[in-house]
Design a protein around this motif. Structure first.
Motif, PDB file in Angstrom:
ATOM      1  N   GLN B  32       0.825  -1.203   0.000  1.00  0.00           N
ATOM      2  CA  GLN B  32       0.000   0.000   0.000  1.00  0.00           C
ATOM      3  C   GLN B  32       0.858   1.251   0.000  1.00  0.00           C
ATOM      4  O   GLN B  32       0.955   1.980   1.010  1.00  0.00           O
ATOM      5  CB  GLN B  32      -1.003  -0.063   1.150  1.00  0.00           C
ATOM      6  CG  GLN B  32      -1.991  -1.219   0.939  1.00  0.00           C
ATOM      7  CD  GLN B  32      -3.086  -1.283   1.962  1.00  0.00           C
ATOM      8  OE1 GLN B  32      -2.838  -1.295   3.167  1.00  0.00           O
ATOM      9  NE2 GLN B  32      -4.321  -1.320   1.489  1.00  0.00           N
ATOM     10  N   TYR B  49       0.878   3.535  -7.854  1.00  0.00           N
ATOM     11  CA  TYR B  49       0.131   3.141  -6.666  1.00  0.00           C
ATOM     12  C   TYR B  49       0.218   1.625  -6.536  1.00  0.00           C
ATOM     13  O   TYR B  49       0.677   0.931  -7.445  1.00  0.00           O
ATOM     14  CB  TYR B  49      -1.331   3.616  -6.750  1.00  0.00           C
ATOM     15  CG  TYR B  49      -2.079   3.087  -7.949  1.00  0.00           C
ATOM     16  CD1 TYR B  49      -2.000   3.748  -9.183  1.00  0.00           C
ATOM     17  CD2 TYR B  49      -2.857   1.942  -7.870  1.00  0.00           C
ATOM     18  CE1 TYR B  49      -2.662   3.261 -10.296  1.00  0.00           C
ATOM     19  CE2 TYR B  49      -3.530   1.445  -8.968  1.00  0.00           C
ATOM     20  CZ  TYR B  49      -3.423   2.110 -10.187  1.00  0.00           C
ATOM     21  OH  TYR B  49      -4.087   1.617 -11.284  1.00  0.00           O
ATOM     22  N   GLU B  50      -0.188   1.133  -5.384  1.00  0.00           N
ATOM     23  CA  GLU B  50      -0.059  -0.298  -5.083  1.00  0.00           C
ATOM     24  C   GLU B  50       1.363  -0.789  -5.364  1.00  0.00           C
ATOM     25  O   GLU B  50       1.591  -1.884  -5.866  1.00  0.00           O
ATOM     26  CB  GLU B  50      -1.059  -1.131  -5.883  1.00  0.00           C
ATOM     27  CG  GLU B  50      -2.470  -1.091  -5.323  1.00  0.00           C
ATOM     28  CD  GLU B  50      -2.568  -1.669  -3.924  1.00  0.00           C
ATOM     29  OE1 GLU B  50      -2.516  -0.873  -2.961  1.00  0.00           O
ATOM     30  OE2 GLU B  50      -2.686  -2.888  -3.772  1.00  0.00           O
ATOM     31  N   GLN B  89       4.242   7.634  -0.330  1.00  0.00           N
ATOM     32  CA  GLN B  89       3.109   7.783   0.588  1.00  0.00           C
ATOM     33  C   GLN B  89       2.545   6.407   0.899  1.00  0.00           C
ATOM     34  O   GLN B  89       2.233   5.642  -0.014  1.00  0.00           O
ATOM     35  CB  GLN B  89       2.009   8.637  -0.030  1.00  0.00           C
ATOM     36  CG  GLN B  89       0.759   8.793   0.830  1.00  0.00           C
ATOM     37  CD  GLN B  89      -0.536   8.554   0.094  1.00  0.00           C
ATOM     38  OE1 GLN B  89      -0.686   8.873  -1.082  1.00  0.00           O
ATOM     39  NE2 GLN B  89      -1.518   7.952   0.770  1.00  0.00           N
ATOM     40  N   TYR B  91      -0.542   4.108   2.605  1.00  0.00           N
ATOM     41  CA  TYR B  91      -1.955   4.218   2.947  1.00  0.00           C
ATOM     42  C   TYR B  91      -2.457   2.949   3.634  1.00  0.00           C
ATOM     43  O   TYR B  91      -3.643   2.629   3.589  1.00  0.00           O
ATOM     44  CB  TYR B  91      -2.804   4.570   1.717  1.00  0.00           C
ATOM     45  CG  TYR B  91      -2.495   3.821   0.437  1.00  0.00           C
ATOM     46  CD1 TYR B  91      -1.617   4.363  -0.496  1.00  0.00           C
ATOM     47  CD2 TYR B  91      -3.093   2.608   0.160  1.00  0.00           C
ATOM     48  CE1 TYR B  91      -1.339   3.701  -1.686  1.00  0.00           C
ATOM     49  CE2 TYR B  91      -2.828   1.940  -1.026  1.00  0.00           C
ATOM     50  CZ  TYR B  91      -1.945   2.480  -1.945  1.00  0.00           C
ATOM     51  OH  TYR B  91      -1.678   1.822  -3.129  1.00  0.00           O
TER      52      TYR B  91
END
Lengths: 122, 105
Positions: B32, B49-50, B89, B91
């Motif tokens: 994440q 992302y991911e 980042q 999450y």
């Protein structure tokens, strides 16, 4: 094309409440798959997530600012807002609004506003 | 709180180089993780992302790998337009960012 635009005062005095608004175009803030968030960046420093909100009104906040911040949604205006109370000089930053995509709580930010610089000074 | 640490803080490279930026999490975050590019005076732009999924429209010279606590962003065939600061980042738990890595060309 999704666009976000921050608005609000560029100056706040210590101990005051800072209020910013983000206007969304090109998407409906009532789109159930997205969250809408605020992120700030002090001058010359890194990014800090403040909090995010779903159109249903469910917000969640970064623990360090919880109790000081309120994020709300106005679906009739396709806007969401940030209120940060009792500001201090350390709250001086560029404030960004952004769309949060992915997962159940909006994981990463795929569209951002241009940012608004807020100075906290007497 | 999950702390994100990037290295290096700054790197200098030449056009055509391959560069790698590392992001370490203080605890496991699975996959994440997102990467952003930010140019001076501009908002960040999502790249990945991911941990490894390339956002639509992002050049394929950008790639991401990693899982759990260690992640890398690699830029192949570095271009002048890649001069920017890169942020990771997480999450997995709330959201937190690394301090950024400035890439100078």
């Amino acid at each position: 094309q999704v666009q976000l635009q921050e608005s609000g005062p560029g100056l706040a005095k210590p101990s005051e409440t800072l209020s910013l608004t983000c206007t969304v175009s090109g998407d409906s803030i009532s789109n159930r798959i997205y969250y809408w968030g605020w992120i700030r960046q002090p001058p010359g420093d890194g990014l800090e997530w403040i909090g995010s909100v779903h159109y249903t009104g469910t917000p969640y906040y970064n623990p360090p600012v919880q109790g000081l911040v309120t994020i709300s949604v106005d679906t009739s205006k396709n806007q969401f807002s940030l209120r940060l109370k009792s500001v201090v000089a350390a709250d001086t930053a560029v404030y960004y609004c952004a769309r949060a995509a992915g997962g159940n709580f909006g994981w990463y930010f795929d569209y951002w506003g241009q940012g608004i610089l807020v100075n906290v000074s007497s | 709180d999950i702390q994100m640490t990037q290295s290096p803080s700054t790197l200098s490279a030449s056009v055509g180089d391959r560069v790698t930026i590392t992001c370490r999490a203080s605890q496991s975050i699975g996959r994440q993780l997102a990467w952003y590019q930010q140019k001076p005076g501009r908002a960040p732009k999502i790249l990945i992302y991911e941990a490894s999924a390339l956002e639509s429209g992002v050049p394929s010279r950008f790639s991401g790998t990693g899982s759990e606590t260690e992640f890398t962003l690699t830029i192949d065939n570095l271009q002048p337009d890649d001069s920017a600061t890169y942020h990771c980042q997480q999450y997995r738990s709330n959201k937190s960012f690394g301090q950024g890595t400035k890439v100078e060309i």
